[in-house]
Motif scaffolding. Structure first.
Motif, PDB file in Angstrom:
ATOM      1  N   ARG A  27      46.018  40.943  44.922  1.00  0.00           N
ATOM      2  CA  ARG A  27      45.247  41.624  43.888  1.00  0.00           C
ATOM      3  C   ARG A  27      44.034  42.263  44.548  1.00  0.00           C
ATOM      4  O   ARG A  27      43.274  41.573  45.222  1.00  0.00           O
ATOM      5  CB  ARG A  27      44.789  40.635  42.820  1.00  0.00           C
ATOM      6  N   GLN A  32      35.525  50.346  38.783  1.00  0.00           N
ATOM      7  CA  GLN A  32      35.981  51.507  38.019  1.00  0.00           C
ATOM      8  C   GLN A  32      35.008  51.711  36.868  1.00  0.00           C
ATOM      9  O   GLN A  32      34.840  50.816  36.041  1.00  0.00           O
ATOM     10  CB  GLN A  32      37.396  51.251  37.492  1.00  0.00           C
ATOM     11  N   ALA A  37      37.517  46.011  38.296  1.00  0.00           N
ATOM     12  CA  ALA A  37      38.919  46.235  37.935  1.00  0.00           C
ATOM     13  C   ALA A  37      39.784  45.475  38.939  1.00  0.00           C
ATOM     14  O   ALA A  37      39.433  45.375  40.114  1.00  0.00           O
ATOM     15  CB  ALA A  37      39.250  47.724  37.968  1.00  0.00           C
ATOM     16  N   GLN A  39      43.877  44.987  40.249  1.00  0.00           N
ATOM     17  CA  GLN A  39      45.227  45.548  40.182  1.00  0.00           C
ATOM     18  C   GLN A  39      46.130  44.800  41.155  1.00  0.00           C
ATOM     19  O   GLN A  39      45.787  44.639  42.324  1.00  0.00           O
ATOM     20  CB  GLN A  39      45.181  47.028  40.540  1.00  0.00           C
ATOM     21  N   THR A  58      45.415  58.393  41.712  1.00  0.00           N
ATOM     22  CA  THR A  58      45.285  57.177  40.922  1.00  0.00           C
ATOM     23  C   THR A  58      43.852  56.670  40.956  1.00  0.00           C
ATOM     24  O   THR A  58      43.073  56.990  41.856  1.00  0.00           O
ATOM     25  CB  THR A  58      46.220  56.070  41.441  1.00  0.00           C
ATOM     26  N   LEU A  60      43.019  53.688  41.589  1.00  0.00           N
ATOM     27  CA  LEU A  60      42.900  52.832  42.761  1.00  0.00           C
ATOM     28  C   LEU A  60      42.565  53.648  44.007  1.00  0.00           C
ATOM     29  O   LEU A  60      41.655  53.308  44.752  1.00  0.00           O
ATOM     30  CB  LEU A  60      44.191  52.051  42.981  1.00  0.00           C
TER      31      LEU A  60
END
Length: 142
Positions: A27, A32, A37, A39, A58, A60
């Motif tokens: 992860r 953000q 955040a 992901q 994106t 990310l």
């Protein structure tokens, strides 16, 4: 093995790096819109750095550009109530050198998520820590 105040084993850097290299999924934690955040991403380790793939445009890819990020991997066994967690913190950068991109494309890193992921993000660990729930801490079965 040293323990923290909560009774968890404190893993040394070598063990953290070995566990990091064995995990298939981690992860990434980034910022953000001024908020944290998280992901999930599949990744690989290259020369001690974490490498992930991201799609162009994106959140990310944008957020990880020259930012300090955290990255976490873990493995837990519910039945035995054991497990471990490793966290790295360090700068992330989108790989732009064509030779480095070509080399990274040869690594065994294939995206799990659908869609094209043509950009590579390299995270260089500057802080690394890990904890393990020791086996003896599991309560007896009821």
């Amino acid at each position: 093995m040293p323990y923290d105040s909560g009774g968890l084993e404190i893993l040394d850097e070598d063990e953290c790096r070995a566990l990091l290299a064995k995990a298939p999924l981690g992860r990434i934690v980034f910022t953000q819109r001024a908020l944290p955040a998280i992901q999930p991403v599949n990744f690989t380790v290259d020369n001690g750095d974490v490498i992930i793939r991201a799609a162009q445009g994106t959140k990310l890819a944008a957020a990880a550009r020259n930012a300090i990020v955290a990255f976490e991997v873990d493995d837990f066994d519910e039945a035995s109530r054991t497990g471990w967690s490793v966290v790295i913190v360090g700068p992330a950068r989108v790989v732009s050198d064509p030779k480095e991109v070509a080399r990274l494309q040869e690594l065994p890193l294939r995206p799990w998520a659908p869609g094209r992921r043509e950009h590579f993000i390299r995270i260089r660990p500057t802080l690394i820590s890990g904890r393990r729930i020791p086996e003896h801490s599991a309560p007896p079965p009821s």
